[in-house]
Design an enzyme around this catalytic site. Sequence first.
Site, PDB file in Angstrom:
ATOM      1  N   ASP A   1       9.418   3.306   1.118  1.00  0.00           N
ATOM      2  CA  ASP A   1       8.285   3.535   2.109  1.00  0.00           C
ATOM      3  C   ASP A   1       8.512   3.904   3.231  1.00  0.00           C
ATOM      4  OD1 ASP A   1       6.547   4.578   2.744  1.00  0.00           O
ATOM      5  OD2 ASP A   1       5.093   3.658   0.768  1.00  0.00           O
TER       6      ASP A   1
ATOM      7  N   LYS B   1       3.637  11.093   6.402  1.00  0.00           N
ATOM      8  CA  LYS B   1       2.398  11.271   7.707  1.00  0.00           C
ATOM      9  C   LYS B   1       3.427  11.979   9.851  1.00  0.00           C
ATOM     10  CE  LYS B   1      -0.089   6.963   6.489  1.00  0.00           C
ATOM     11  NZ  LYS B   1      -1.079   7.075   5.877  1.00  0.00           N
TER      12      LYS B   1
ATOM     13  N   PHE C   1       0.646  -0.879  -0.302  1.00  0.00           N
ATOM     14  CA  PHE C   1       0.036  -0.233   0.375  1.00  0.00           C
ATOM     15  C   PHE C   1       0.672   1.232  -0.328  1.00  0.00           C
ATOM     16  CE2 PHE C   1      -2.406   3.928   1.309  1.00  0.00           C
ATOM     17  CZ  PHE C   1      -3.336   3.660   0.725  1.00  0.00           C
TER      18      PHE C   1
END
Length: 402
Positions: free
Chosen positions: A226, A255, A141
């Site tokens: 990531d 984030k 994801f």
Amino acid sequence: MSTTETAIASAEAHSAHNYHPLPVVVASAEGAWMTDVEGRRYLDMLAGYSALNFGHGNRRLIDAAKAQLERVTLTSRAFHHDRFADFCTELAALCGMETVLPMNTGAEAVETAVKTARKWGYRVKGVPDGMAKIIVASDNFHGRTTTIVSFSTDPEARADFGPYTPGFEIVPYGDLTAMREAMTENTVAVLIEPIQGEAGVLVPPAGYLPGVRELTRERNVLFVADEIQSGLGRTGKTFALDHEGVVPDMYVLGKALGGGVVPVSAVVSSADVLGVFRPGEHGSTFGGNPLACAVALEVVAMLRTGEYQQRAAELGDHLHRELGLLTGGGAVEAVRGRGLWAGVDIAPALGSGREISEKLMEQGVLVKDTHGSTIRIAPPLVISKEDLDWGLDRLRTVLSAG
């Protein structure tokens, strides 16, 4: 109808249904706790998918944002501003890298990493134009853009959004042999999550990440990590790769970099890699804006102390010990994760992940399901041990009730 029901009905009437939130309407929050419009309090055990690593309303971050709000919030990259250099310098130092390319959202940062890898492949490695390939892992994801969902293996994320962007090879996560076999002279990068969050907090086999590092170095391929969810303290280290002693060629961050206050993301790499860009080839109006830089600078300063990494490590050990005790009794089939991050596979007979999440909500604990009967636990790193134990007690209550 109650205030909650009225608010949800209004949202359902006037917003696209691209999410299916739990039926709670949050009105305020502080630390690890949120309060809804009815005045009920809930323990946040999701932390905005790790965007709120430092808790709701963190005083240092709010003060940094307020101070910058009074000065200047946006210049666009048409002009310099006085927070930009410090942000790039400090974030590069935290990562042990040289150069930062700031964006806003995680998906933007992943897109930037893809463009960087391709451009590096053409300009530096000498891959023929239009032939660059990037290897990714199944069950990944990385975001929701059309290019990113082109290499997703999740039907919900991918279906009906074609035609899809070519140039990606998907191999099983954790399978180094498959990755090696997929590599060709046109491979420019491997893009992976050191821990797969959305897939259920999947930790790869021991030796896999060092193996990826060795393989990519051997084949002159960029290792792109990531760390949008796994990085910035979540796993008990600054980066999840730190547990394996691995340094990639490129970090993709987001984030928690914005502290849950503003969206901030970045690609961080060497000057040689990010140096492939020339003015006008890539950009973002809001990327690296003064407000974002001010907040992210405070995030970096907080991480430099090591305090939050240590809390995540110590409380994470406790979390996984307690969750481990739930396995073997029939209610919990497996627990995975690292630091203050866990994927818990609930026995399907007890209900779906959504149903368990709703029952926990009724007990005053907020988590989120993924992929069937799995729930994710990722509280803010500032949570107290007492509050963490309270939340775990509520989980035991829900599981024992069947």
